[in-house]
Write an enzyme that holds these catalytic residues in place. Structure first.
Site, mmCIF file in Angstrom:
data_model
loop_
_atom_site.group_PDB
_atom_site.id
_atom_site.type_symbol
_atom_site.label_atom_id
_atom_site.label_comp_id
_atom_site.label_asym_id
_atom_site.label_seq_id
_atom_site.Cartn_x
_atom_site.Cartn_y
_atom_site.Cartn_z
ATOM 1 N N SER A 48 83.798 -73.318 42.336
ATOM 2 C CA SER A 48 83.692 -73.081 43.485
ATOM 3 C C SER A 48 82.385 -71.985 43.542
ATOM 4 O O SER A 48 80.969 -72.575 44.013
ATOM 5 C CB SER A 48 84.359 -71.498 43.757
ATOM 6 O OG SER A 48 84.661 -71.146 45.731
ATOM 7 N N ASP B 275 91.263 -79.478 49.904
ATOM 8 C CA ASP B 275 90.705 -78.125 49.927
ATOM 9 C C ASP B 275 88.991 -78.218 50.419
ATOM 10 O O ASP B 275 89.264 -79.413 51.343
ATOM 11 C CB ASP B 275 89.749 -78.371 48.906
ATOM 12 C CG ASP B 275 88.669 -77.301 47.679
ATOM 13 O OD1 ASP B 275 88.563 -76.358 49.199
ATOM 14 O OD2 ASP B 275 88.380 -77.269 47.399
ATOM 15 N N HIS C 211 92.277 -76.033 45.588
ATOM 16 C CA HIS C 211 91.343 -74.895 45.452
ATOM 17 C C HIS C 211 92.110 -74.309 44.872
ATOM 18 O O HIS C 211 93.167 -73.400 45.146
ATOM 19 C CB HIS C 211 90.407 -74.126 46.764
ATOM 20 C CG HIS C 211 88.665 -73.922 47.032
ATOM 21 N ND1 HIS C 211 87.846 -74.646 46.454
ATOM 22 C CD2 HIS C 211 89.128 -72.602 46.537
ATOM 23 C CE1 HIS C 211 87.015 -73.950 45.650
ATOM 24 N NE2 HIS C 211 87.737 -72.205 45.536
#
Length: 357
Positions: A200, A298, A328
């Site tokens: 991320s 996601d 995610h």
């Protein structure tokens, strides 16, 4: 709630989640509910069941918390799904240079690399929207990557926003990589086999690090492991942003909260810079070979895959993997269920191959 009571509550929740996700497939499907199918993808029953369990948490939504409260929430969620620590040959606390002083770091050494002082090494940057997360919240995935890839992993606590806004995190990532490359013996690393990677926001600053190294002429990472990375902070109009804006762990509202703290009032301008949005870099040629991992459910899926395509078009060796049924944050789910562990083990195999020569 004091720390002891909170720890006991987390342990009970973790045991309950582990038991739930260990159910036989038919029972797990009943717990998860009717299959969720979007964009030709079916949400994995384990992910769906875990989302249902997380819905029972009475805590306020992240976007309604202060950064300090958010950090505590993320640490708690990480404990909930991390499981017991995976044994390794060595785990030790250390420091690494940041852009404005030393940063705490944790070195994970798999059994096969104990005593090997010229090991392949992954400099890992945790996720958390540049605002939350630390080496504790991402201890479990780092341990598993070290074990499955057979490499040393150095997890770095870069500076967080809003106390340290953009480009502090990106600057720290580049400084930390340069420090490891400049003094590899301190970390038992082979300078020719040092990778950068993260999930991320950590994937975002890893990509920025590799771009900056190419832009400035090195030293350069040998490899990039980009796990559902943020690659374009300037706009959020992709199909995956629209389809998965809410209900699949990471939400569009949370991303607004993260960006607001990271960029502050100058978000519209700063988010266009390559260190903020690698996808918008004028030139991505010459960066390190990459493996880009995305999750099907996601909001960040499409921008991660767009960045992989951009690298490929520029002649950069790149492999991609979409885990179609996952959401995610799945790399933190090491202690419950099976699908996330399998996904991390697969990444470990790719990283092992990428740093083999």
């Amino acid at each position: 709630m004091n720390d002891h009571v909170a720890a006991v509550a987390d342990r009970v929740q973790a045991l309950a989640a582990g038991a739930a996700l260990s159910l036989p497939p038919r029972a797990l499907r009943l717990l998860a509910g009717e299959p969720i199918v979007l964009d030709g993808q079916t949400l994995d029953p384990e992910a769906q069941a875990l989302l249902r369990l997380l819905e029972l948490d009475p805590s306020p939504h992240l976007e309604d918390q202060t950064p300090a409260e958010g950090r505590a929430s993320i640490r708690r969620e990480a404990r909930f799904v991390a499981g017991p620590p995976l044994p390794l040959g060595e785990v030790r606390e250390t420091t690494v240079a940041g852009a404005d002083g030393p940063l705490p770091a944790r070195l994970f050494v798999p059994h096969e690399r104990v005593g090997d002082l010229a090991s392949p090494l992954l400099v890992y940057f945790h996720g958390g929207g540049w605002v939350v997360g630390d080496r504790d919240s991402h201890d479990a995935p780092c341990r598993m990557l070290a074990r499955t890839a057979g490499v040393r992993v150095l997890s770095v606590d870069y500076r967080l926003a809003p106390e340290h806004r953009y480009p502090a995190a990106a600057d720290d990532a580049f400084a930390a990589f340069a420090d490891v490359h400049g003094d590899p013996a301190r970390f038992g690393a082979d300078p020719a086999r040092i990778a950068v990677g993260g999930d991320s926001a950590g994937g975002n600053i890893s990509a920025a690090c590799a771009l900056r190294a190419a832009r400035e002429g090195g030293p350069a990472p040998a490899f990039q492991l980009l796990i559902y990375p943020v690659t374009d902070n300037s706009r959020q109009g992709t199909a995956s942003y629209r389809m998965f804006a809410d209900g699949f762990f990471l939400t569009a509202a949370q991303m607004r909260w993260y960006r607001g703290h990271y960029f502050g009032a100058d978000e519209a301008t700063l988010s266009l810079e390559p260190d903020a949005s690698p996808l918008l870099a004028p030139d991505v040629s010459g960066v390190a070979p990459a493996h880009v991992v995305t999750a099907g459910f996601d909001p960040l899926r499409d921008e991660g895959e767009a960045y992989a395509a951009r690298l490929r078009e520029a002649g950069v060796p790149v492999t991609t993997r979409r885990h179609t049924g996952l959401v995610h944050g799945f790399v933190n789910v090491v202690g419950v269920g099976r699908v996330s562990r399998d996904a991390i083990a697969e990444m470990g195999g790719v990283l092992r191959a990428g740093l083999a020569a």
